[in-house]
Design a protein around this motif. Structure first.
Motif, PDB file in Angstrom:
ATOM      1  N   ASN A  29      11.488 -19.692 -13.543  1.00  0.00           N
ATOM      2  CA  ASN A  29      11.324 -19.270 -14.934  1.00  0.00           C
ATOM      3  C   ASN A  29      10.600 -17.930 -15.017  1.00  0.00           C
ATOM      4  O   ASN A  29      10.951 -17.081 -15.846  1.00  0.00           O
ATOM      5  N   SER A  67      12.224 -14.410 -16.394  1.00  0.00           N
ATOM      6  CA  SER A  67      11.630 -13.813 -17.599  1.00  0.00           C
ATOM      7  C   SER A  67      11.329 -12.323 -17.421  1.00  0.00           C
ATOM      8  O   SER A  67      10.951 -11.652 -18.387  1.00  0.00           O
ATOM      9  N   ARG A  90      13.031  -9.780 -19.830  1.00  0.00           N
ATOM     10  CA  ARG A  90      12.440  -9.853 -21.176  1.00  0.00           C
ATOM     11  C   ARG A  90      11.078  -9.185 -21.209  1.00  0.00           C
ATOM     12  O   ARG A  90      10.738  -8.469 -22.139  1.00  0.00           O
ATOM     13  N   ARG A  91      10.271  -9.426 -20.164  1.00  0.00           N
ATOM     14  CA  ARG A  91       8.926  -8.855 -20.107  1.00  0.00           C
ATOM     15  C   ARG A  91       8.978  -7.328 -20.063  1.00  0.00           C
ATOM     16  O   ARG A  91       8.211  -6.650 -20.748  1.00  0.00           O
ATOM     17  N   TYR A 151       3.307 -11.717 -23.789  1.00  0.00           N
ATOM     18  CA  TYR A 151       3.327 -12.435 -22.521  1.00  0.00           C
ATOM     19  C   TYR A 151       1.961 -12.508 -21.943  1.00  0.00           C
ATOM     20  O   TYR A 151       1.300 -11.833 -21.483  1.00  0.00           O
TER      21      TYR A 151
END
Length: 105
Positions: free
Chosen positions: A83, A87, A90-91, A105
């Protein structure tokens, strides 16, 4: 604390790793120092810290802590690691949109 000990070790390891990559002409993604929450390893350290604090009994000496770290590191679910890896896009987008500032985040 245990968490701060891990962060210091990580900072040292990251410095050595960066020096190696620069020496080998490996491209390095610029990472804002004020966005440590963007680093996936920080989330792994947090998960490891939580798992160790939940142990019964809590490690009482260095040997018990070493054993606990080894056991809990092995027990972090692969899905948690996957995960974090998944991610990263996106980060990075969120970091770019925040112009290197704070993200969720």
């Amino acid at each position: 604390s245990f968490h701060h000990m891990l962060i210091r070790q990580h900072d040292y390891s990251a410095r050595i790793c960066t020096q190696f990559m620069v020496a080998e002409n490996i491209p390095v993604l610029a990472w804002p120092v004020y966005s440590p929450d963007m680093s996936p390893i920080e989330h792994v350290w947090d998960a490891l810290d939580q798992r160790i604090r939940q142990r019964v009994p809590v490690p009482a000496n260095i040997q018990q802590l070493r054993t606990a770290i080894e056991e809990e590191w092995t027990n972090i679910p692969q899905a948690t690691i996957n995960n974090l890896i998944n991610s990263m896009r996106r980060r990075c987008v969120a970091l770019r949109e925040a112009n290197g500032g704070h993200t969720r985040y």
